[in-house]
Design a protein around this motif. Structure first.
Motif, PDB file in Angstrom:
ATOM      1  N   SER A  15       9.825  -0.612   0.855  1.00 15.28           N
ATOM      2  CA  SER A  15       9.850  -2.061   0.643  1.00 15.28           C
ATOM      3  C   SER A  15      11.029  -2.694   1.368  1.00 15.28           C
ATOM      4  O   SER A  15      10.897  -3.774   1.968  1.00 15.28           O
ATOM      5  CB  SER A  15       9.915  -2.374  -0.851  1.00 15.28           C
ATOM      6  OG  SER A  15       8.815  -1.765  -1.510  1.00 15.28           O
ATOM      7  N   THR A  38       8.435  -0.614  -6.556  1.00 15.36           N
ATOM      8  CA  THR A  38       7.142  -1.203  -6.226  1.00 15.36           C
ATOM      9  C   THR A  38       6.093  -0.662  -7.191  1.00 15.36           C
ATOM     10  O   THR A  38       5.976   0.548  -7.369  1.00 15.36           O
ATOM     11  CB  THR A  38       6.735  -0.854  -4.782  1.00 15.36           C
ATOM     12  OG1 THR A  38       7.806  -1.201  -3.919  1.00 15.36           O
ATOM     13  CG2 THR A  38       5.474  -1.592  -4.375  1.00 15.36           C
ATOM     14  N   ASP A  58       2.480  -3.085   1.721  1.00 13.61           N
ATOM     15  CA  ASP A  58       3.495  -2.173   1.181  1.00 13.61           C
ATOM     16  C   ASP A  58       2.956  -1.555  -0.102  1.00 13.61           C
ATOM     17  O   ASP A  58       2.522  -2.259  -1.002  1.00 13.61           O
ATOM     18  CB  ASP A  58       4.787  -2.954   0.902  1.00 13.61           C
ATOM     19  CG  ASP A  58       5.889  -2.029   0.413  1.00 13.61           C
ATOM     20  OD1 ASP A  58       6.004  -0.899   0.937  1.00 13.61           O
ATOM     21  OD2 ASP A  58       6.620  -2.430  -0.515  1.00 13.61           O
ATOM     22  N   VAL A  59       2.948  -0.225  -0.131  1.00 10.45           N
ATOM     23  CA  VAL A  59       2.330   0.461  -1.274  1.00 10.45           C
ATOM     24  C   VAL A  59       3.401   1.093  -2.143  1.00 10.45           C
ATOM     25  O   VAL A  59       4.505   1.383  -1.673  1.00 10.45           O
ATOM     26  CB  VAL A  59       1.330   1.550  -0.805  1.00 10.45           C
ATOM     27  CG1 VAL A  59       0.347   0.987   0.203  1.00 10.45           C
ATOM     28  CG2 VAL A  59       2.067   2.759  -0.237  1.00 10.45           C
TER      29      VAL A  59
END
Ligand SMILES: Nc1nc2c(ncn2[C@@H]2O[C@H](COP(=O)(O)OP(=O)(O)O)[C@@H](O)[C@H]2O)c(=O)[nH]1
Ligand SMILES: [Mg+2]
Length: 572
Positions: A15, A38, A58-59
């Motif tokens: 992130s 996240t 973004d995971v």
């Protein structure tokens, strides 16, 4: 535009790196900001120096949120794989790499992050470790860029590397078959329902009517946005936000696809190729609680291994997968299978058949369109395109079939026509395809709604009914009730004559008129039915209708009980 997903272990700096590249913090949720973790997908974008646009998904890296990770990586072109130089390769580095590979992602760049926190030697070690880990994977040979997202070190080099990457990645396919798997749905103040997702397959426009599958809901696209700009239409390969009219946002959610209803087969059961991960420590069989990740959704599924009963770690095989809901899938769609109980990724692969017709014990799925056609014998072009995604050419009307099947149908129609004999076959008795096949046959023709062999036309005169009538022309055996249909043909061609339900060969009437002409030569003032009956050596039952036919055709004329010469009496 290209879409790239981050991947890598939790806290390795995914992130932070996206923020350094785009200026946007992808961690949107308050909880994410508070915990520095996240949880759900984050989105950001940037312009590269080439002018190409890059969207980031973004995971989360944490194992607990792998479901959210999987929702984000469908439909992306490439990955930004993050490994912290401080920690090196970790379990979710490995799992994400496997998942991306199973999902068919073929391109990526590796960022070796937090480089400011390690000395050169450790950085070298981390670099070598990563190189080793990605051997024999799709990332082998990918660029590895050392960065420090907080200090800004290497960020420009990474941007250049991403630019090179996007240049080599093909842009999204456009098959005029749009599908958008929803990854977020919410109510926007004053705007109604909004969904976001990665658009693949085809273009969407404002005012398009779309179906939400699974479910029976349709909606109208009121507005389209991509990278915060409004559009009236949007091509595949974009991150898209759609404002939908006529639908409540509560009916929308992750895992639902937005498609054009008539273009998609909805399936609750499909056959697939699967690869079982090699570091799994057990076999895979139908026993177990599985979760399927396809599109942006997670579904509890049952599986049945095709062929053997079980699949060993590291092996490739085929499975039939049973879904709880109907999904708009196509051959080639990628999926990941996890075992819910053990919380581990089992394997994954691609959908081969969205509507298997053969029993599981007989199915041998593959991607071939010919197989889909062969298993059905006949399939319409529309249906075939829904089942395979491939536009098809019809071979008969709107039907597709193999050459063998078409040839067999033609043979069937040919033999039906032959069996029907000289009078031919009533076209109305044929089904749609048999009727279409007539056009392919050189040796038949259709007239008056009947199809008959061209070389059989003249055989009519040799018809058994006619032969029977001619045997005893003035007292003929009457044709059976069952031959009405054929009689009609003979009557139409004037080979048979009928009066009051009594049938004669036309030649009998010709002969009778000659005999009557002889009688009238001797008795021009007229002859009685009884005299005609005796001259023809028949009975009153046949003599009456014969006289009626002679009257009607102008051979004789009736005057009281006598027949006198008519205008068409043969001259003798
Ligand atoms: N010094 C330094 N710290 C970093 C770097 N990247 C991430 N961090 C820190 O590492 C922690 C986790 O980063 P985050 O981006 O949330 O990791 P993620 O879980 O992979 O998304 C945060 O406290 C970041 O400030 C980096 O390149 N250098
Ligand atoms: Mg993160």
């Amino acid at each position: 535009m290209h879409i790239i997903a981050t991947a890598g272990h939790v806290d390795h700096g995914k992130s932070t790196l996206v923020r350094a590249l785009t200026g946007t913090d992808p961690d949107r949720l308050t909880e994410e900001k508070e915990r520095g973790l996240t949880i759900d997908l984050g989105f950001a974008f940037t312009d590269l120096s080439s002018g190409r646009k890059l969207s980031f998904i973004d995971v989360p890296g944490h194992i607990r949120f792998i479901k959210n990770m999987l929702a984000g990586v469908g439909g992306v072109d490439a990955c930004l794989f993050v490994v912290a130089a401080t920690e090196g390769w970790k379990p979710q580095s490995e799992e994400h790499l496997r998942i991306l590979e199973l999902l068919g992602i073929r391109h990526g760049v590796i960022a070796l992050t937090q480089i400011g926190l390690v000395d050169d030697e450790l950085a070298q070690l981390a670099h070598m470790d990563v190189e080793e880990r990605i051997e024999n994977s799709f990332l082998e040979g990918a660029e590895i860029i050392p960065v420090d997202s907080l200090a800004g070190t290497g960020i420009d080099a990474l941007r250049e590397s991403l630019d090179r990457l996007t240049e080599s990645v093909p842009t999204a396919n456009n098959n005029k078959r749009p599908r958008l798997w929803i990854d977020r749905a919410f109510a926007a103040t004053g705007a109604g329902s909004v969904v976001t997702g990665t658009l693949t397959g085809g273009r969407l426009r404002v005012d398009d009517e779309v179906a939400l599958v699974p479910g029976n809901t349709t909606a109208r696209i009121r507005a389209i946005q991509t990278q915060s700009e409004s559009r009236t239409k949007i091509d595949p390969g974009h991150r898209v936000a759609l404002n939908l009219a006529n639908v409540d946002y509560q009916e929308l959610g992750r895992g639902i696809a937005l498609v054009f209803s008539e273009q998609w087969h909805r399936t609750q059961k499909f056959d697939a190729a699967i690869r079982i991960l090699s570091d799994l420590n057990h076999d895979v069989s139908r026993r177990g609680a599985y979760s399927l990740y396809v599109g942006s959704g997670e579904w509890p599924v049952k599986i049945r291994v095709l062929g053997p009963n079980r699949l060993m770690p590291g092996s490739d095989g085929h499975v039939r997968i049973f879904l709880p809901e109907n999904l708009p899938l196509l051959p080639g769609d990628r999926f990941v299978l996890r075992e819910s109980g053990r919380d581990e990724t089992i394997g994954g692969g691609q959908v081969l058949d969205v509507d298997p017709v053969l029993k599981a014990s007989e199915a041998q799925p593959d991607l071939s369109v010919e197989r889909v056609v062969a298993e059905r014998e006949w399939v319409t072009v529309g249906e075939l395109e829904r089942l395979t995604g491939v536009p098809a050419k019809p071979v008969l009307g709107h039907w597709v079939a193999s050459e063998t099947v078409v040839a067999a149908l033609e043979e069937e129609v040919r033999s039906l026509v032959e069996q029907a004999g000289p009078l031919g076959l009533d076209v109305a008795l044929l089904d749609e395809r048999q009727r279409l096949a007539i056009n392919n046959l050189q040796e038949v023709q259709v007239s008056d709604g009947r199809v008959k062999s061209i070389d059989q036309e003249d055989i009519l005169v040799d018809h058994p009914i006619l032969n029977e009538l001619e045997k005893d022309p003035f007292s003929p055996n009457q044709p059976a009730q069952s031959s009405r249909e054929e009689l009609r043909g003979l009557l139409q061609r004037g080979l048979v004559v009928q009066n009051e339900g009594v049938f004669f060969a036309a030649s009998a009437i010709d002969q009778a008129s000659i005999r009557v002409a002889h009688l009238l030569q001797d008795k021009p003032e007229g002859v009685t039915v009884a005299e005609i009956r005796d001259a023809l050596k028949t009975t009153r039952k046949f003599a009456l209708p014969i006289c009626a036919v002679l009257d009607n055709t102008g051979i004789t004329r009736r005057r009281d009980d006598l027949r006198i010469a008519g205008p068409r009496l043969p001259k003798i």
